[in-house]
Design a protein around this motif. Structure first.
Motif, PDB file in Angstrom:
ATOM      1  N   ALA A  61       7.887   5.554  43.975  1.00 35.93           N
ATOM      2  CA  ALA A  61       7.875   5.547  42.511  1.00 35.93           C
ATOM      3  C   ALA A  61       6.468   5.837  42.001  1.00 35.93           C
ATOM      4  O   ALA A  61       5.484   5.412  42.620  1.00 35.93           O
ATOM      5  CB  ALA A  61       8.356   4.198  41.990  1.00 35.93           C
ATOM      6  N   PRO A  62       6.324   6.554  40.887  1.00 35.13           N
ATOM      7  CA  PRO A  62       5.005   6.768  40.306  1.00 35.13           C
ATOM      8  C   PRO A  62       4.377   5.443  39.857  1.00 35.13           C
ATOM      9  O   PRO A  62       5.087   4.518  39.453  1.00 35.13           O
ATOM     10  CB  PRO A  62       5.271   7.675  39.103  1.00 35.13           C
ATOM     11  CG  PRO A  62       6.627   8.246  39.330  1.00 35.13           C
ATOM     12  CD  PRO A  62       7.387   7.228  40.118  1.00 35.13           C
ATOM     13  N   ILE A  63       3.073   5.359  39.951  1.00 29.29           N
ATOM     14  CA  ILE A  63       2.315   4.220  39.425  1.00 29.29           C
ATOM     15  C   ILE A  63       1.491   4.743  38.251  1.00 29.29           C
ATOM     16  O   ILE A  63       0.591   5.571  38.432  1.00 29.29           O
ATOM     17  CB  ILE A  63       1.409   3.602  40.500  1.00 29.29           C
ATOM     18  CG1 ILE A  63       2.243   3.082  41.672  1.00 29.29           C
ATOM     19  CG2 ILE A  63       0.566   2.479  39.914  1.00 29.29           C
ATOM     20  CD1 ILE A  63       1.418   2.568  42.831  1.00 29.29           C
ATOM     21  N   ILE A  64       1.803   4.277  37.050  1.00 29.70           N
ATOM     22  CA  ILE A  64       1.186   4.769  35.818  1.00 29.70           C
ATOM     23  C   ILE A  64       0.256   3.690  35.291  1.00 29.70           C
ATOM     24  O   ILE A  64       0.683   2.569  34.996  1.00 29.70           O
ATOM     25  CB  ILE A  64       2.253   5.117  34.770  1.00 29.70           C
ATOM     26  CG1 ILE A  64       3.239   6.143  35.331  1.00 29.70           C
ATOM     27  CG2 ILE A  64       1.599   5.649  33.495  1.00 29.70           C
ATOM     28  CD1 ILE A  64       4.439   6.379  34.441  1.00 29.70           C
ATOM     29  N   THR A  65      -1.031   3.999  35.168  1.00 31.67           N
ATOM     30  CA  THR A  65      -2.023   3.009  34.769  1.00 31.67           C
ATOM     31  C   THR A  65      -2.922   3.538  33.657  1.00 31.67           C
ATOM     32  O   THR A  65      -3.110   4.746  33.501  1.00 31.67           O
ATOM     33  CB  THR A  65      -2.900   2.591  35.960  1.00 31.67           C
ATOM     34  OG1 THR A  65      -3.544   3.757  36.498  1.00 31.67           O
ATOM     35  CG2 THR A  65      -2.076   1.931  37.048  1.00 31.67           C
ATOM     36  N   PHE A  66      -3.500   2.592  32.894  1.00 29.69           N
ATOM     37  CA  PHE A  66      -4.439   2.900  31.820  1.00 29.69           C
ATOM     38  C   PHE A  66      -5.707   2.085  32.030  1.00 29.69           C
ATOM     39  O   PHE A  66      -5.646   0.886  32.322  1.00 29.69           O
ATOM     40  CB  PHE A  66      -3.837   2.555  30.452  1.00 29.69           C
ATOM     41  CG  PHE A  66      -2.595   3.334  30.110  1.00 29.69           C
ATOM     42  CD1 PHE A  66      -2.680   4.517  29.388  1.00 29.69           C
ATOM     43  CD2 PHE A  66      -1.347   2.888  30.518  1.00 29.69           C
ATOM     44  CE1 PHE A  66      -1.541   5.241  29.083  1.00 29.69           C
ATOM     45  CE2 PHE A  66      -0.198   3.605  30.216  1.00 29.69           C
ATOM     46  CZ  PHE A  66      -0.297   4.782  29.497  1.00 29.69           C
ATOM     47  N   GLU A  67      -6.865   2.749  31.891  1.00 30.72           N
ATOM     48  CA  GLU A  67      -8.153   2.071  32.011  1.00 30.72           C
ATOM     49  C   GLU A  67      -8.544   1.517  30.643  1.00 30.72           C
ATOM     50  O   GLU A  67      -9.051   2.245  29.778  1.00 30.72           O
ATOM     51  CB  GLU A  67      -9.216   3.052  32.507  1.00 30.72           C
ATOM     52  CG  GLU A  67      -8.942   3.647  33.885  1.00 30.72           C
ATOM     53  CD  GLU A  67      -9.281   2.695  35.008  1.00 30.72           C
ATOM     54  OE1 GLU A  67     -10.015   1.726  34.765  1.00 30.72           O
ATOM     55  OE2 GLU A  67      -8.801   2.925  36.129  1.00 30.72           O
ATOM     56  N   VAL A  68      -8.321   0.222  30.434  1.00 29.62           N
ATOM     57  CA  VAL A  68      -8.588  -0.374  29.126  1.00 29.62           C
ATOM     58  C   VAL A  68      -9.785  -1.317  29.146  1.00 29.62           C
ATOM     59  O   VAL A  68     -10.208  -1.796  28.099  1.00 29.62           O
ATOM     60  CB  VAL A  68      -7.339  -1.128  28.614  1.00 29.62           C
ATOM     61  CG1 VAL A  68      -6.200  -0.169  28.387  1.00 29.62           C
ATOM     62  CG2 VAL A  68      -6.925  -2.241  29.570  1.00 29.62           C
ATOM     63  N   GLY A  69     -10.344  -1.591  30.314  1.00 29.91           N
ATOM     64  CA  GLY A  69     -11.459  -2.527  30.407  1.00 29.91           C
ATOM     65  C   GLY A  69     -10.975  -3.921  30.750  1.00 29.91           C
ATOM     66  O   GLY A  69      -9.867  -4.326  30.374  1.00 29.91           O
ATOM     67  N   ASP A  92      -4.168  -5.257  38.807  1.00 25.09           N
ATOM     68  CA  ASP A  92      -5.340  -4.903  39.615  1.00 25.09           C
ATOM     69  C   ASP A  92      -6.486  -4.356  38.764  1.00 25.09           C
ATOM     70  O   ASP A  92      -7.092  -3.337  39.092  1.00 25.09           O
ATOM     71  CB  ASP A  92      -4.929  -3.900  40.692  1.00 25.09           C
ATOM     72  CG  ASP A  92      -5.946  -3.799  41.812  1.00 25.09           C
ATOM     73  OD1 ASP A  92      -6.725  -4.746  41.978  1.00 25.09           O
ATOM     74  OD2 ASP A  92      -5.968  -2.770  42.512  1.00 25.09           O
ATOM     75  N   GLY A  93      -6.780  -5.029  37.660  1.00 20.35           N
ATOM     76  CA  GLY A  93      -7.906  -4.653  36.818  1.00 20.35           C
ATOM     77  C   GLY A  93      -7.620  -3.576  35.796  1.00 20.35           C
ATOM     78  O   GLY A  93      -8.516  -3.176  35.046  1.00 20.35           O
ATOM     79  N   VAL A  94      -6.385  -3.069  35.743  1.00 17.87           N
ATOM     80  CA  VAL A  94      -6.014  -2.058  34.746  1.00 17.87           C
ATOM     81  C   VAL A  94      -4.712  -2.505  34.080  1.00 17.87           C
ATOM     82  O   VAL A  94      -4.182  -3.574  34.360  1.00 17.87           O
ATOM     83  CB  VAL A  94      -5.826  -0.665  35.395  1.00 17.87           C
ATOM     84  CG1 VAL A  94      -7.130  -0.163  35.996  1.00 17.87           C
ATOM     85  CG2 VAL A  94      -4.727  -0.702  36.463  1.00 17.87           C
ATOM     86  N   ALA A  95      -4.199  -1.683  33.175  1.00 15.97           N
ATOM     87  CA  ALA A  95      -2.897  -1.928  32.563  1.00 15.97           C
ATOM     88  C   ALA A  95      -1.898  -0.963  33.189  1.00 15.97           C
ATOM     89  O   ALA A  95      -2.162   0.242  33.260  1.00 15.97           O
ATOM     90  CB  ALA A  95      -2.965  -1.734  31.051  1.00 15.97           C
ATOM     91  N   ARG A  96      -0.751  -1.481  33.613  1.00 12.39           N
ATOM     92  CA  ARG A  96       0.234  -0.662  34.316  1.00 12.39           C
ATOM     93  C   ARG A  96       1.591  -0.691  33.611  1.00 12.39           C
ATOM     94  O   ARG A  96       2.001  -1.721  33.070  1.00 12.39           O
ATOM     95  CB  ARG A  96       0.416  -1.161  35.748  1.00 12.39           C
ATOM     96  CG  ARG A  96       1.494  -0.405  36.524  1.00 12.39           C
ATOM     97  CD  ARG A  96       1.729  -0.984  37.894  1.00 12.39           C
ATOM     98  NE  ARG A  96       2.793  -0.281  38.591  1.00 12.39           N
ATOM     99  CZ  ARG A  96       3.198  -0.542  39.830  1.00 12.39           C
ATOM    100  NH1 ARG A  96       2.616  -1.497  40.520  1.00 12.39           N
ATOM    101  NH2 ARG A  96       4.177   0.152  40.378  1.00 12.39           N
ATOM    102  N   LEU A 125      -6.296   0.154  21.163  1.00 11.13           N
ATOM    103  CA  LEU A 125      -7.399   0.044  22.120  1.00 11.13           C
ATOM    104  C   LEU A 125      -8.022   1.397  22.440  1.00 11.13           C
ATOM    105  O   LEU A 125      -9.184   1.471  22.833  1.00 11.13           O
ATOM    106  CB  LEU A 125      -6.910  -0.598  23.415  1.00 11.13           C
ATOM    107  CG  LEU A 125      -6.347  -2.018  23.309  1.00 11.13           C
ATOM    108  CD1 LEU A 125      -5.941  -2.525  24.683  1.00 11.13           C
ATOM    109  CD2 LEU A 125      -7.361  -2.947  22.669  1.00 11.13           C
ATOM    110  N   GLY A 126      -7.254   2.471  22.296  1.00 14.36           N
ATOM    111  CA  GLY A 126      -7.785   3.796  22.590  1.00 14.36           C
ATOM    112  C   GLY A 126      -6.685   4.815  22.740  1.00 14.36           C
ATOM    113  O   GLY A 126      -5.487   4.478  22.801  1.00 14.36           O
TER     114      GLY A 126
END
Length: 334
Positions: A61-69, A92-96, A125-126
């Motif tokens: 499955a794809p893993i979709i993440t966003f770097e939000v801080g 793991d430190g990001v938003a998924r 947030l961005g």
């Protein structure tokens, strides 16, 4: 001549990255793929980066993440101003995006121009630019041989998941035995002679004492001789040392892959190199600029004769993302 050709073919060949507008993408030698959304070239203050990873297995499955801080919590998404039902959760430190919500999120990636990540209290947030994302995901499908199957991200078809071929096996590197003693000691005069031989620039790296040693197996010591520096990179010449009848015997370290520019220097050079004693790996990471949002990193395992590349990560575009893309992998057996 034939032996030279065979050696060149056996050397690791990390993949090249592809960039499509505001997205860059790459797949490694095991067909694991990773696409990264970058900060647009016409930079805006609220720009965010994101990533889409996918393993090579047919059912991956794809893993979709966003770097939000680390200090901001994402609670939702909008696509071109319209709220999405797809959730976002800490991971793991990001938003998924949770796997159950992948379908809606992927549909938005294919259809929308931008995604806005929403935080607590409904505050934006961005923004992530989706310019080029369809081409990047199509490239992933092509490399993973998913086109025309039900697993494709961009061009699905009637073929079953079983039509996706299994990934190629990763190369195997056998690590040398664990060291049993301390590193071999070297005199200052020997280091000074090496510096003259390697034409190192002492004034930039702290003088003749700027070097590191580490035992890498029962018979060998690694010497990293600092040999020049810039604002955020320090270069090292690597040597392998073993005991000889007349004292330490030194030679330039051997690698299964050499960068083209090493030939200009006449010896291998590693950037920001260090020995990791826990993982028993030689690591290097060359920054393209101080932010660290572009460059190349490598991990090498010592097999008793030479250093073997077991992982390479790359980011060619200096556009805000530190989510590097893996372009080479090998399995280490100890």
């Amino acid at each position: 001549m034939l032996s030279f050709i065979l050696l060149a073919a056996a050397a690791p060949q990390p993949a090249q990255l592809k960039t499509f507008s505001d997205w860059t993408v790459g797949c490694d030698n095991g067909r694991a793929c990773h696409a990264v959304g970058l900060v647009p070239e016409d930079w805006r203050e609220d720009a965010l980066t994101m990533g889409v990873r996918r393993g090579p297995e047919a059912d991956a499955a794809p893993i979709i993440t966003f770097e939000v801080g680390d200090d901001r919590q994402a609670t939702g998404l909008t696509a071109d101003g319209k709220p999405l039902k797809a959730r976002v959760v800490p991971y793991d430190g990001v938003a998924r995006v949770p796997p159950d919500d992948n379908a809606e999120a992927l549909e938005a990636l294919r259809r929308a121009q931008q995604i806005v990540v929403i935080g607590q209290g409904g505050k934006a947030l961005g923004t992530v630019s989706l310019k080029g994302v369809s081409a990047a995901l199509l490239y992933m499908d092509e490399q993973q041989k998913r086109l025309g199957t039900v697993t494709a991200l961009v061009r699905p078809g009637p073929k079953p998941a079983a039509a996706v071929p299994p990934p190629p096996p990763l190369p195997v590197v056998r690590s040398a035995p664990r060291p049993t003693g301390a590193a071999i000691a070297l005199t200052k005069s020997r280091i000074t002679a090496l510096r003259r031989q390697a034409k190192c620039t002492l004034d930039e790296v702290g003088g003749p004492d700027s070097f590191e040693t580490a035992a890498i197996d029962p018979a060998h010591t690694l010497l990293l001789l600092a040999c020049g520096s810039g604002a955020y990179n320090v270069s090292y010449v690597p040597y392998v040392v073993r005991k000889g009848p007349k004292g330490p015997d030194l030679r330039l370290a051997s690698f299964d892959r050499s960068e083209r520019w090493w030939g200009e220097e006449g010896h291998p050079i590693l950037t920001n190199a260090e020995w990791d004693p826990k993982r028993r790996l030689l690591t290097a990471f060359g920054k393209g600029r101080g932010l660290g949002d572009c460059g190349t990193g490598q991990d090498y395992a010592w097999d008793g004769t030479r250093f073997r590349l077991i992982q390479q990560i790359d980011m060619d575009e200096c556009r805000g993302s530190v989510d590097y893309i893996t372009t080479w992998r090998a399995e280490v057996r100890r």
